[in-house]
Design a protein around this motif. Structure first.
Motif, PDB file in Angstrom:
ATOM      1  N   LEU A 231       0.853  -1.195   0.000  1.00 10.15           N
ATOM      2  CA  LEU A 231       0.000   0.000   0.000  1.00 10.15           C
ATOM      3  C   LEU A 231       0.883   1.236   0.000  1.00 10.15           C
ATOM      4  CD1 LEU A 231      -2.573  -0.895   2.795  1.00 10.15           C
ATOM      5  CD2 LEU A 231      -3.070  -0.776   0.345  1.00 10.15           C
ATOM      6  N   MET A 232       0.407   2.314  -0.641  1.00  2.87           N
ATOM      7  CA  MET A 232       1.046   3.600  -0.399  1.00  2.87           C
ATOM      8  C   MET A 232       0.315   4.301   0.734  1.00  2.87           C
ATOM      9  SD  MET A 232       1.993   6.806  -2.887  1.00  2.87           S
ATOM     10  CE  MET A 232       0.471   7.739  -2.698  1.00  2.87           C
ATOM     11  N   ALA A 233      -1.037   4.120   0.769  1.00  2.00           N
ATOM     12  CA  ALA A 233      -1.818   4.698   1.862  1.00  2.00           C
ATOM     13  C   ALA A 233      -3.051   3.835   2.085  1.00  2.00           C
ATOM     14  CB  ALA A 233      -2.231   6.132   1.533  1.00  2.00           C
ATOM     15  N   THR A 234      -3.441   3.739   3.352  1.00  2.00           N
ATOM     16  CA  THR A 234      -4.602   2.926   3.717  1.00  2.00           C
ATOM     17  C   THR A 234      -5.898   3.603   3.267  1.00  2.00           C
ATOM     18  OG1 THR A 234      -4.764   4.059   5.845  1.00  2.00           O
ATOM     19  CG2 THR A 234      -3.398   2.059   5.779  1.00  2.00           C
ATOM     20  N   LEU A 235      -6.999   2.907   3.473  1.00  2.00           N
ATOM     21  CA  LEU A 235      -8.316   3.455   3.156  1.00  2.00           C
ATOM     22  C   LEU A 235      -8.545   4.747   3.945  1.00  2.00           C
ATOM     23  CD1 LEU A 235     -10.851   2.491   1.496  1.00  2.00           C
ATOM     24  CD2 LEU A 235     -11.727   1.607   3.662  1.00  2.00           C
ATOM     25  N   GLY A 236      -9.082   5.751   3.282  1.00  2.00           N
ATOM     26  CA  GLY A 236      -9.325   7.016   3.985  1.00  2.00           C
ATOM     27  C   GLY A 236     -10.207   7.938   3.175  1.00  2.00           C
ATOM     28  N   ARG A 237     -10.547   9.083   3.778  1.00  2.00           N
ATOM     29  CA  ARG A 237     -11.332  10.093   3.054  1.00  2.00           C
ATOM     30  C   ARG A 237     -10.539  11.396   2.975  1.00  2.00           C
ATOM     31  NH1 ARG A 237     -16.559  11.095   1.437  1.00  2.00           N
ATOM     32  NH2 ARG A 237     -17.743   9.694   2.780  1.00  2.00           N
ATOM     33  N   HIS A 238     -10.338  11.875   1.731  1.00  2.00           N
ATOM     34  CA  HIS A 238      -9.602  13.122   1.562  1.00  2.00           C
ATOM     35  C   HIS A 238     -10.400  14.315   2.090  1.00  2.00           C
ATOM     36  CE1 HIS A 238      -6.005  11.865  -0.408  1.00  2.00           C
ATOM     37  NE2 HIS A 238      -6.620  11.256  -1.394  1.00  2.00           N
ATOM     38  N   THR A 239      -9.697  15.405   2.305  1.00  2.00           N
ATOM     39  CA  THR A 239     -10.314  16.608   2.847  1.00  2.00           C
ATOM     40  C   THR A 239     -10.830  17.520   1.729  1.00  2.00           C
ATOM     41  OG1 THR A 239      -8.741  16.501   4.655  1.00  2.00           O
ATOM     42  CG2 THR A 239      -9.958  18.559   4.414  1.00  2.00           C
ATOM     43  N   GLN A 240      -9.925  17.901   0.817  1.00  2.00           N
ATOM     44  CA  GLN A 240     -10.325  18.884  -0.200  1.00  2.00           C
ATOM     45  C   GLN A 240     -11.236  18.271  -1.249  1.00  2.00           C
ATOM     46  OE1 GLN A 240      -7.124  20.914  -2.274  1.00  2.00           O
ATOM     47  NE2 GLN A 240      -8.436  22.701  -2.400  1.00  2.00           N
ATOM     48  N   ASP A 241     -10.919  17.066  -1.679  1.00  2.00           N
ATOM     49  CA  ASP A 241     -11.702  16.337  -2.670  1.00  2.00           C
ATOM     50  C   ASP A 241     -12.216  15.112  -1.916  1.00  2.00           C
ATOM     51  OD1 ASP A 241     -12.714  15.216  -4.955  1.00  2.00           O
ATOM     52  OD2 ASP A 241     -10.804  14.384  -5.592  1.00  2.00           O
ATOM     53  N   PRO A 242     -13.344  15.225  -1.223  1.00  2.00           N
ATOM     54  CA  PRO A 242     -13.650  14.277  -0.138  1.00  2.00           C
ATOM     55  C   PRO A 242     -14.129  12.897  -0.599  1.00  2.00           C
ATOM     56  CG  PRO A 242     -15.392  15.898  -0.330  1.00  2.00           C
ATOM     57  CD  PRO A 242     -14.354  16.289  -1.339  1.00  2.00           C
ATOM     58  N   VAL A 243     -13.292  12.246  -1.379  1.00  2.00           N
ATOM     59  CA  VAL A 243     -13.572  10.880  -1.809  1.00  2.00           C
ATOM     60  C   VAL A 243     -13.098   9.891  -0.750  1.00  2.00           C
ATOM     61  CG1 VAL A 243     -13.299  11.467  -4.250  1.00  2.00           C
ATOM     62  CG2 VAL A 243     -11.314  10.656  -2.963  1.00  2.00           C
ATOM     63  N   ILE A 244     -13.616   8.675  -0.826  1.00  2.00           N
ATOM     64  CA  ILE A 244     -13.074   7.561  -0.039  1.00  2.00           C
ATOM     65  C   ILE A 244     -12.211   6.745  -0.991  1.00  2.00           C
ATOM     66  CG2 ILE A 244     -13.633   5.431   1.195  1.00  2.00           C
ATOM     67  CD1 ILE A 244     -16.171   6.809   2.192  1.00  2.00           C
ATOM     68  N   SER A 245     -10.980   6.467  -0.590  1.00  2.00           N
ATOM     69  CA  SER A 245     -10.061   5.795  -1.504  1.00  2.00           C
ATOM     70  C   SER A 245      -8.942   5.120  -0.720  1.00  2.00           C
ATOM     71  CB  SER A 245      -9.451   6.812  -2.479  1.00  2.00           C
ATOM     72  OG  SER A 245      -8.641   7.754  -1.782  1.00  2.00           O
ATOM     73  N   PHE A 246      -8.221   4.261  -1.457  1.00  2.00           N
ATOM     74  CA  PHE A 246      -6.939   3.761  -0.944  1.00  2.00           C
ATOM     75  C   PHE A 246      -5.960   3.778  -2.095  1.00  2.00           C
ATOM     76  CE2 PHE A 246      -8.960  -0.065  -2.602  1.00  2.00           C
ATOM     77  CZ  PHE A 246      -7.917  -0.717  -3.242  1.00  2.00           C
ATOM     78  N   TYR A 247      -4.667   3.686  -1.757  1.00  2.00           N
ATOM     79  CA  TYR A 247      -3.609   3.694  -2.763  1.00  2.00           C
ATOM     80  C   TYR A 247      -2.789   2.417  -2.609  1.00  2.00           C
ATOM     81  CZ  TYR A 247      -4.287   8.850  -2.876  1.00  2.00           C
ATOM     82  OH  TYR A 247      -4.786  10.116  -2.960  1.00  2.00           O
ATOM     83  N   ALA A 248      -2.764   1.616  -3.674  1.00  2.00           N
ATOM     84  CA  ALA A 248      -1.958   0.396  -3.646  1.00  2.00           C
ATOM     85  C   ALA A 248      -1.121   0.311  -4.917  1.00  2.00           C
ATOM     86  CB  ALA A 248      -2.856  -0.827  -3.519  1.00  2.00           C
ATOM     87  N   PHE A 249       0.037  -0.326  -4.790  1.00  2.00           N
ATOM     88  CA  PHE A 249       0.944  -0.403  -5.933  1.00  2.00           C
ATOM     89  C   PHE A 249       0.462  -1.444  -6.948  1.00  2.00           C
ATOM     90  CE2 PHE A 249       3.469   1.984  -3.048  1.00  2.00           C
ATOM     91  CZ  PHE A 249       4.299   2.750  -3.850  1.00  2.00           C
ATOM     92  N   THR A 250       0.519  -1.068  -8.208  1.00  2.00           N
ATOM     93  CA  THR A 250       0.120  -1.944  -9.311  1.00  2.00           C
ATOM     94  C   THR A 250       1.300  -2.833  -9.701  1.00  2.00           C
ATOM     95  OG1 THR A 250       0.927  -0.485 -11.051  1.00  2.00           O
ATOM     96  CG2 THR A 250      -1.289  -0.035 -10.195  1.00  2.00           C
ATOM     97  N   PRO A 251       1.075  -3.790 -10.617  1.00  2.00           N
ATOM     98  CA  PRO A 251       2.207  -4.600 -11.111  1.00  2.00           C
ATOM     99  C   PRO A 251       3.262  -3.764 -11.822  1.00  2.00           C
ATOM    100  CG  PRO A 251       0.125  -5.686 -11.590  1.00  2.00           C
ATOM    101  CD  PRO A 251      -0.222  -4.317 -11.091  1.00  2.00           C
ATOM    102  N   SER A 252       2.955  -2.521 -12.170  1.00  2.00           N
ATOM    103  CA  SER A 252       3.948  -1.643 -12.805  1.00  2.00           C
ATOM    104  C   SER A 252       4.696  -0.772 -11.807  1.00  2.00           C
ATOM    105  CB  SER A 252       3.278  -0.735 -13.841  1.00  2.00           C
ATOM    106  OG  SER A 252       2.928  -1.462 -14.989  1.00  2.00           O
ATOM    107  N   GLY A 253       4.440  -0.957 -10.525  1.00  2.00           N
ATOM    108  CA  GLY A 253       5.233  -0.261  -9.523  1.00  2.00           C
ATOM    109  C   GLY A 253       4.840   1.176  -9.252  1.00  2.00           C
ATOM    110  N   PHE A 254       3.657   1.601  -9.718  1.00  2.00           N
ATOM    111  CA  PHE A 254       3.140   2.923  -9.329  1.00  2.00           C
ATOM    112  C   PHE A 254       1.837   2.717  -8.566  1.00  2.00           C
ATOM    113  CE2 PHE A 254       1.171   2.224 -13.496  1.00  2.00           C
ATOM    114  CZ  PHE A 254      -0.158   2.535 -13.230  1.00  2.00           C
TER     115      PHE A 254
END
Ligand SMILES: [Fe+2]
Length: 307
Positions: A231-254
């Protein structure tokens, strides 16, 4: 210039085979059967949204901006030429590969190949997700967003984004001055492109895609945890653009940001001109062991694709 949205994206990857299972089983995308070298990923009835070509390194090859129709496309080319960007016109073979009526490209001041096209091929009612899934938010808003890293926010880049492409500003996140988010004027999303300003660094920082159902975010999160993808970041809700999301690395390393509950009609959104104190309301805990995205590289080393 009347850009509709971010229509497609091309990647070069050292691990195309990894995407063949990751895209359907984790993300819910469909793999389009193809005889060509590129792996074509579908998110809706469009021919494809993401093309991944095998290569020696992981990098963003191009991003495709959709124009409404031929007059809008021709106007875009005139504007680009007048600004000194000398657009190159795609030949029939490349048009067929991208599945568009017409396309031209330029090398942007962000070291990215920006393609401008109209007439994206589609097959109505043919999209079947790669796993049980309630669908992606695409349509007029495009397939999502890309965030690029640039070493500095130069006058040339500012002119390109704000005056040539005529993109609208959508805030700078919590670290004012280090990020910039923009969208085409016609687009109802908060941002289609973002820039993260990191001295000495260029390349793709992350890609964001949005799904209709929060449960599909949860299911993708479960799959990522089960696979052990970093993971780059766990599940969460952004402040300015208040989506619920998580960030995980793909097979391409981004990292890929997997999103639900995006805001629309952002011109009246109260957070646009605000200056949030934090990136997120909850969650998005950054992984201290996260690798550096492999698609980011030294600004001294241009790796922009020519195809
Ligand atoms: Fe994002």
């Amino acid at each position: 210039m009347e850009i509709v949205g971010l229509g497609y994206m091309g990647l070069e990857s050292k691990n195309t085979e990894g995407w063949r299972t990751y895209a359907p089983e984790v993300l819910g995308m469909a793999v389009r059967p193809s005889d060509g070298p590129a792996l074509l990923l579908r998110m809706d009835d469009r021919n494809h949204r993401i093309a991944i070509r095998p290569g020696d390194r992981d990098r963003l090859s191009y991003i495709g901006w959709e124009l409404l129709n031929r007059p809008a496309w021709e106007e875009a080319l005139q504007i680009l030429a007048a600004e000194g960007y000398a657009p190159e016109i795609a030949d029939p073979g490349l048009r067929e590969e991208r599945a568009v009526h017409a396309m031209a490209w330029i090398h942007g001041p962000d070291d990215v190949r920006h393609e401008f096209y109209y007439g994206h091929g589609f097959d109505s009612h043919t999209f079947l997700p790669g796993r049980p899934h309630n669908g992606f938010v695409t349509g007029e808003g495009g397939f999502g967003h890309v965030v690029l890293t640039v070493p500095a926010w130069t006058d040339e880049l500012n002119h390109f984004i704000e005056d040539v492409l005529k993109f609208k500003w959508f805030g700078s996140g919590a670290d004012t001055g280090k990020r910039r988010f923009y969208r085409p004027r016609r687009n109802h999303r908060t941002h289609a492109i973002g820039y993260s300003i990191v001295p000495g660094v260029l390349g793709l920082q992350h890609v964001g895609i949005e799904v209709h159902d929060l449960d599909d975010v949860g299911i993708a999160y479960d799959r990522v945890l089960e696979r052990g993808d970093p993971l780059m970041a766990t599940l969460g809700r952004h402040t300015q653009d208040p989506v619920i999301s998580f960030y995980a690395f793909t097979p391409s390393g981004f990292p890929l940001e997997y999103i639900n509950a995006g805001v629309e009609d952002s011109e009246v959104h109260p957070f646009v001109e605000g200056k949030p104190e934090s990136l997120s309301i909850w969650g998005h805990k950054f992984n201290p062991d996260a690798p550096k995205p492999s698609t980011m590289y030294s600004a001294a080393e241009s790796v922009t694709s020519d195809s």
